[in-house]
Design an enzyme around this catalytic site. Sequence first.
Site, PDB file in Angstrom:
ATOM      1  N   VAL A 135       0.852  -1.187   0.000  1.00 32.88           N
ATOM      2  CA  VAL A 135       0.000   0.000   0.000  1.00 32.88           C
ATOM      3  C   VAL A 135       0.886   1.236   0.000  1.00 32.88           C
ATOM      4  O   VAL A 135       1.809   1.337   0.822  1.00 32.88           O
ATOM      5  CB  VAL A 135      -0.925   0.037   1.238  1.00 32.88           C
ATOM      6  CG1 VAL A 135      -1.833   1.263   1.182  1.00 32.88           C
ATOM      7  CG2 VAL A 135      -1.754  -1.235   1.350  1.00 32.88           C
ATOM      8  N   CYS A 136       0.632   2.133  -0.925  1.00 33.02           N
ATOM      9  CA  CYS A 136       1.276   3.451  -0.911  1.00 33.02           C
ATOM     10  C   CYS A 136       0.176   4.471  -1.159  1.00 33.02           C
ATOM     11  O   CYS A 136      -0.985   4.184  -0.874  1.00 33.02           O
ATOM     12  CB  CYS A 136       2.420   3.534  -1.932  1.00 33.02           C
ATOM     13  SG  CYS A 136       1.957   3.351  -3.661  1.00 33.02           S
ATOM     14  N   GLY A 137       0.496   5.635  -1.659  1.00 29.57           N
ATOM     15  CA  GLY A 137      -0.529   6.644  -1.897  1.00 29.57           C
ATOM     16  C   GLY A 137      -1.496   6.260  -3.000  1.00 29.57           C
ATOM     17  O   GLY A 137      -2.705   6.404  -2.863  1.00 29.57           O
TER      18      GLY A 137
END
Length: 146
Positions: free
Chosen positions: A63-65
């Site tokens: 998960v990132c932006g």
Amino acid sequence: MRIVIGAPGNGASLKDELKSQLEADDRVSAVIDLSTANITYPQVSFQAAQSILDGNADRGILVCGTGVGTAIAASKVDGVRAATAHDLVTVRGSIENYDAQLLCMGQNVIAPVEAKALVDVWLDLRHDPASNYGQRLDEIAAYEAQ
């Protein structure tokens, strides 16, 4: 199923919710969290991909932006396919068609309740190497081997 999970700071909140979901799921035998306070999205992506290649995990979630950066970085590891997916069609396709080992999501793109519903479906998905897409994956592997 053993799941590796990780996120830099801009994905930590959603990652934590997904981690709790996975830990409570009977289909998951282990959750390996690679996140640290200062880890970057390339670092956690490379580590997650390598963990799968080394046989320490069966699949992973990053998960990132937006989910795009982690997918790009993880896919740089030879032998790993990572896919960004935020809807049912792409989540299903990521496994059933493309046999992606890593699901990448964006904390700024999807609500936690929706991400959790997709991960629930994702856990049951399987790839059929005898399908038409199996031949396409062989084609990609042949190109990579050049």
